[in-house]
Write a protein that holds these residues in place. Structure first.
Motif, PDB file in Angstrom:
ATOM      1  N   UNK A 138      33.292  43.695  49.728  1.00 59.15           N
ATOM      2  CA  UNK A 138      34.670  44.192  49.835  1.00 59.15           C
ATOM      3  C   UNK A 138      35.557  43.599  48.751  1.00 59.15           C
ATOM      4  N   UNK A 139      35.465  42.290  48.540  1.00 56.32           N
ATOM      5  CA  UNK A 139      36.299  41.650  47.523  1.00 56.32           C
ATOM      6  C   UNK A 139      35.862  42.051  46.119  1.00 56.32           C
ATOM      7  N   UNK A 140      34.570  42.114  45.893  1.00 57.60           N
ATOM      8  CA  UNK A 140      34.089  42.507  44.572  1.00 57.60           C
ATOM      9  C   UNK A 140      34.517  43.937  44.236  1.00 57.60           C
ATOM     10  N   UNK A 141      34.486  44.810  45.230  1.00 57.33           N
ATOM     11  CA  UNK A 141      34.892  46.203  45.011  1.00 57.33           C
ATOM     12  C   UNK A 141      36.357  46.278  44.612  1.00 57.33           C
ATOM     13  N   UNK A 142      37.168  45.392  45.174  1.00 56.83           N
ATOM     14  CA  UNK A 142      38.603  45.372  44.874  1.00 56.83           C
ATOM     15  C   UNK A 142      38.859  45.084  43.393  1.00 56.83           C
ATOM     16  N   UNK A 143      38.009  44.265  42.778  1.00 50.83           N
ATOM     17  CA  UNK A 143      38.232  43.855  41.388  1.00 50.83           C
ATOM     18  C   UNK A 143      37.222  44.457  40.411  1.00 50.83           C
ATOM     19  N   UNK A 144      36.429  45.372  40.883  1.00 47.68           N
ATOM     20  CA  UNK A 144      35.358  45.930  40.057  1.00 47.68           C
ATOM     21  C   UNK A 144      35.853  46.453  38.714  1.00 47.68           C
ATOM     22  N   UNK A 145      36.930  47.211  38.736  1.00 49.67           N
ATOM     23  CA  UNK A 145      37.389  47.854  37.503  1.00 49.67           C
ATOM     24  C   UNK A 145      37.972  46.876  36.496  1.00 49.67           C
ATOM     25  N   UNK A 146      38.357  45.685  36.947  1.00 49.19           N
ATOM     26  CA  UNK A 146      38.933  44.686  36.049  1.00 49.19           C
ATOM     27  C   UNK A 146      37.909  43.653  35.586  1.00 49.19           C
ATOM     28  N   UNK A 147      36.839  43.480  36.353  1.00 46.69           N
ATOM     29  CA  UNK A 147      35.842  42.463  36.022  1.00 46.69           C
ATOM     30  C   UNK A 147      35.016  42.855  34.806  1.00 46.69           C
ATOM     31  N   UNK A 148      34.714  41.863  33.981  1.00 45.56           N
ATOM     32  CA  UNK A 148      33.824  42.083  32.840  1.00 45.56           C
ATOM     33  C   UNK A 148      32.393  42.318  33.315  1.00 45.56           C
ATOM     34  N   UNK A 149      32.086  41.816  34.480  1.00 46.18           N
ATOM     35  CA  UNK A 149      30.742  41.941  35.030  1.00 46.18           C
ATOM     36  C   UNK A 149      30.387  40.701  35.803  1.00 46.18           C
ATOM     37  N   UNK A 150      29.133  40.592  36.180  1.00 45.44           N
ATOM     38  CA  UNK A 150      28.712  39.414  36.904  1.00 45.44           C
ATOM     39  C   UNK A 150      27.248  39.498  37.285  1.00 45.44           C
ATOM     40  N   UNK A 151      26.755  38.389  37.825  1.00 42.90           N
ATOM     41  CA  UNK A 151      25.370  38.333  38.282  1.00 42.90           C
ATOM     42  C   UNK A 151      25.354  37.772  39.694  1.00 42.90           C
TER      43      UNK A 151
END
Length: 270
Positions: A138-151
């Motif tokens: 839920x939290x990751x989805x909230x910031x998905x469009x702004x995040x550079x990415x992640x693992x």
């Protein structure tokens, strides 16, 4: 061609840095990302990485176990540390509702603040999750469009969970857990459908020594080491029905893409 271990706890006293680092290089593990889990360990990790800039990088962040220590001042300290070129990600951050060493509320606050920081700095996130999948997604989805990415560090979940993370354009970090024929069954099945362009390899040393690895306590004192990454890779390649060279090329390319590391000097160990 060499390997990159994206997750090593070199601040853990169980790892003798000099000898473990030398064995890693001898095993063609030419780049290692040290995991930062709180401010003190992030600072120590950065100090090590800056001493060996061609072979070491680091993450900086606050593990969910330490979320109770997180304040807004923590953000300022992380921003200062992030000025170093050796810092390649924010984390280890995320949620752990299994042990709750910090309360869920404290964890959610610390995680979201680190997601905001990663977005602000243009850095990927190095993620931890245990028994908190729905809240994490839920939290990751909230910031998905702004995040550079992640693992998703040390992923051990199901194929359904893996694809939920892939849908958020995240990479999947695979450790020696995949070598455990009993506890690792869900992961072994998931890896079979993991795309080559989304896999990253890690040992999480000194933890998660791979099952089936020859016992050499005189050498490693029973700990896991980055030198054992090729052993893990061989198991992963077999499960993915690909050859070891293809996996090596793909995992290296993914490490470059996400963390902006592994220049030619590092690849050739110079």
């Amino acid at each position: 061609m060499s390997w990159c271990d994206i997750g090593v706890n070199f601040t853990d006293q169980r790892l003798s840095f000099k000898t473990v680092f030398e064995r890693a290089l001898a095993a063609q593990v030419s780049h290692i990302i040290i995991t930062g889990t709180n401010l003190e360990k992030s600072q120590k990790a950065l100090h090590l990485a800056e001493q060996h800039p061609n072979h070491l990088s680091t993450t900086i962040g606050i593990h969910p176990h330490d979320a109770s220590q997180f304040t807004l001042e923590t953000i300022n300290t992380l921003k200062t540390l992030a000025k170093s070129k050796q810092v390649v990600a924010i984390g280890e951050c995320g949620l752990d509702f299994n042990r709750n060493f910090s309360s869920p509320q404290e964890q959610l606050f610390a995680f979201e603040e680190q997601l905001k920081l990663a977005c602000e700095l243009g850095l990927p996130v190095f993620l931890h999750e245990r028994d908190a999948f729905d809240a994490q997604i839920q939290l990751l989805s909230k910031y998905r469009n702004e995040l550079k990415g992640g693992v998703v560090h040390c992923f051990t979940g199901t194929i359904e969970q893996m694809h939920s993370y892939l849908d958020l354009d995240l990479y999947i970090g695979i450790t020696g857990w995949v070598c455990d024929l009993k506890r690792g069954q869900d992961l072994r099945e998931a890896v079979k459908s993991l795309p080559l362009n989304r896999i990253l390899l890690e040992t999480d040393a000194p933890y998660l020594r791979p099952k089936g690895l020859a016992n050499n306590r005189k050498l490693d004192k029973g700990n896991n080491e980055p030198a054992y990454l090729p052993f893990i890779a061989a198991e992963v390649a077999a499960l993915m029905a690909t050859d070891i060279h293809t996996l090596q090329v793909s995992s290296q390319a993914n490490s470059r893409a996400l963390f902006n590391i592994l220049n030619k000097r590092a690849d050739h160990g110079k």
